[in-house]
Design an enzyme around this catalytic site. Structure first.
Site, mmCIF file in Angstrom:
data_model
loop_
_atom_site.group_PDB
_atom_site.id
_atom_site.type_symbol
_atom_site.label_atom_id
_atom_site.label_comp_id
_atom_site.label_asym_id
_atom_site.label_seq_id
_atom_site.Cartn_x
_atom_site.Cartn_y
_atom_site.Cartn_z
ATOM 1 N N ASP A 1 1.060 -1.432 -0.017
ATOM 2 C CA ASP A 1 0.078 0.286 0.491
ATOM 3 C C ASP A 1 0.709 1.360 -0.131
ATOM 4 O O ASP A 1 1.881 1.202 0.734
ATOM 5 C CB ASP A 1 -0.971 -0.247 1.064
ATOM 6 C CG ASP A 1 -0.129 0.442 2.839
ATOM 7 O OD1 ASP A 1 0.490 -0.706 2.852
ATOM 8 O OD2 ASP A 1 -0.664 1.493 2.874
ATOM 9 N N GLU B 1 -0.273 -1.226 5.810
ATOM 10 C CA GLU B 1 1.114 -0.232 6.627
ATOM 11 C C GLU B 1 1.284 1.131 7.163
ATOM 12 O O GLU B 1 1.329 1.204 8.126
ATOM 13 C CB GLU B 1 2.549 -0.843 6.050
ATOM 14 C CG GLU B 1 3.141 -0.760 7.037
ATOM 15 C CD GLU B 1 4.532 0.495 7.336
ATOM 16 O OE1 GLU B 1 5.025 0.259 8.114
ATOM 17 O OE2 GLU B 1 3.433 1.568 6.402
#
Length: 415
Positions: A86, A181
């Site tokens: 991400d 994250e």
């Protein structure tokens, strides 16, 4: 043996990954937090299968796990490598247009002529150490997404190298790519038992040489202030402005203990978001400190200042939600410092000087360490994350890929 990583292959793989918009979203309650993360999930699943990884599996939360089988009959610990796919929601990450600057001359890099956006070593001094190398930058309108697609690229590239060179002895290797994250949830649904490694390394650090096993303790604080709105012309003794209440709280915290005035192991309070009007104001803080005692004192200060305002305005009008987010991994790594020693040995064998530093942030590794998977952090090569000045030297990515291969070799040699 000498590890020669294919430069063009790594570059092309990195560009392919960063072209996909995979921003996470803290306001979402799903995992992954954004539907668009599934595009890179499926691409990574295909890539891992195509290079010959075994047991490639994607679960319903978007965690991608795969196995590289052992090439030795020796009893070697199963180790892992982890990165997140991400991208930070802090800056635009769609339509990334990377710029490739070969043989960097050490001078200003013009990112965007039209907008006069310049990446200058006068301000970003780290650039000087990469003179003569290939620098990958943004075009000044987006972030680069090297955090952490550089790490993803390096893990895939290292696994391909080991598959292409079966003569290299190594034990069983597990890899995992995680969602979200960047919003602090990367390890929330990580199945440590299924992963099955004795220890792992996150490839999520910054400049070449970083080797980290210490990070912030972290908490979030949301404070809600409720006021009362009446016509301002007839407000005396009746109106209560929640924004003034909030400003009292802001002023009560130490003015010098903020991110822009602290460094190294100095902790801080960071007001990251504020929404306000007369009737209600919301403050969102993140609280950080490497020292556990000081971390607790910071939280106590927030509680005490809230209680002072509650004594004036009522407990129903000043509400605090305080939550721990993650903790300093050092406590979990120190009992197994040999895993850091292996990474250090790998770097030194490649003529990389290790840089031991405390992370002014957190990684999936900090949460994973507390879930039973000790997980130091290794450089991925990028700089200036989460903004338009982000860049990564290609040579740093190649070195990080070599470090992964070398760690696998050394773990088998030392078994």
């Amino acid at each position: 043996m000498q590890t020669e990583i294919n430069k063009e292959e790594v570059l092309n793989r990195f560009i392919k990954y960063i072209k996909i918009d995979s921003q996470s979203d803290a306001s979402s309650h799903s995992t992954p937090s954004t539907e668009k993360q599934w595009e890179i999930i499926r691409l990574l699943e295909t890539d891992l299968q195509s290079i010959g990884m075994s047991d490639v599996e994607v679960d319903e939360k978007g965690y991608i796990m795969a196995t590289l089988p052992t090439t030795t009959t020796k009893k070697v610990p199963c180790i892992g490598f982890v990165a997140h796919y991400d991208t930070s929601p802090d800056f635009k990450a769609s339509n990334i247009n990377p710029q490739i600057h070969e043989n960097y001359d050490g001078k200003d890099i013009l990112l965007n002529k039209e907008k006069n956006i310049v990446l200058s070593p006068d301000y970003f001094e780290d650039l000087q150490q990469y003179k003569g190398q290939t620098i990958i930058t943004t075009d000044g309108t987006t972030l680069l997404s090297a955090d952490d697609k550089a790490g993803v690229t390096e893990i895939v590239s290292a696994m391909k190298y080991l598959i292409d060179h079966p003569e290299i002895e190594h034990g069983k290797i597990r890899i995992c790519f995680t969602p979200d994250e960047e919003i602090g949830r990367g390890a929330h649904y990580f199945d440590v038992e299924k992963f099955g490694a004795e220890w792992a390394y996150t490839m999520d650090g910054s400049q070449i040489g970083e080797l980290e096993y210490e990070n912030f303790n972290a908490a979030s604080a949301d404070i809600y202030f409720k006021g009362r709105i009446v016509h301002p012309g007839y407000a005396k003794g009746k109106m209560v402005n929640s924004m003034y209440m909030a400003s009292q709280f802001i002023q009560a915290l130490p003015a010098d203990e903020v991110p822009e005035k602290t460094t190294e192991k100095e902790g801080f309070f960071h007001l990251s978001d504020i929404k306000g009007e007369v009737e209600e104001t919301h403050l969102h803080y993140i609280i950080r400190d490497h020292d556990e005692v000081l971390f607790e004192k910071r939280k106590d200060l927030v509680r005490n200042e809230v209680q002072k305002l509650q004594a004036i305005h009522g407990t129903e009008n000043v509400v605090l939600e305080l939550k721990d987010q993650y903790y300093n991994m050092r406590k979990k790594i120190e009992p197994v410092m040999h895993i850091v020693d292996i990474a250090e040995k790998a770097m030194r064998s490649l003529k990389i000087e290790p840089i031991f530093k405390a992370i002014r942030g957190g990684t999936d590794g900090s949460q994973l360490s507390y879930k039973g998977l000790p997980c130091p952090n290794i450089f991925a090569g990028g700089h200036n994350f989460h903004g338009k000045y982000e860049y990564v030297p290609l040579e740093s990515m190649l070195k990080a890929t070599q470090v992964i291969v070398k760690i696998a070799e050394i773990t088998a040699e030392d078994a």
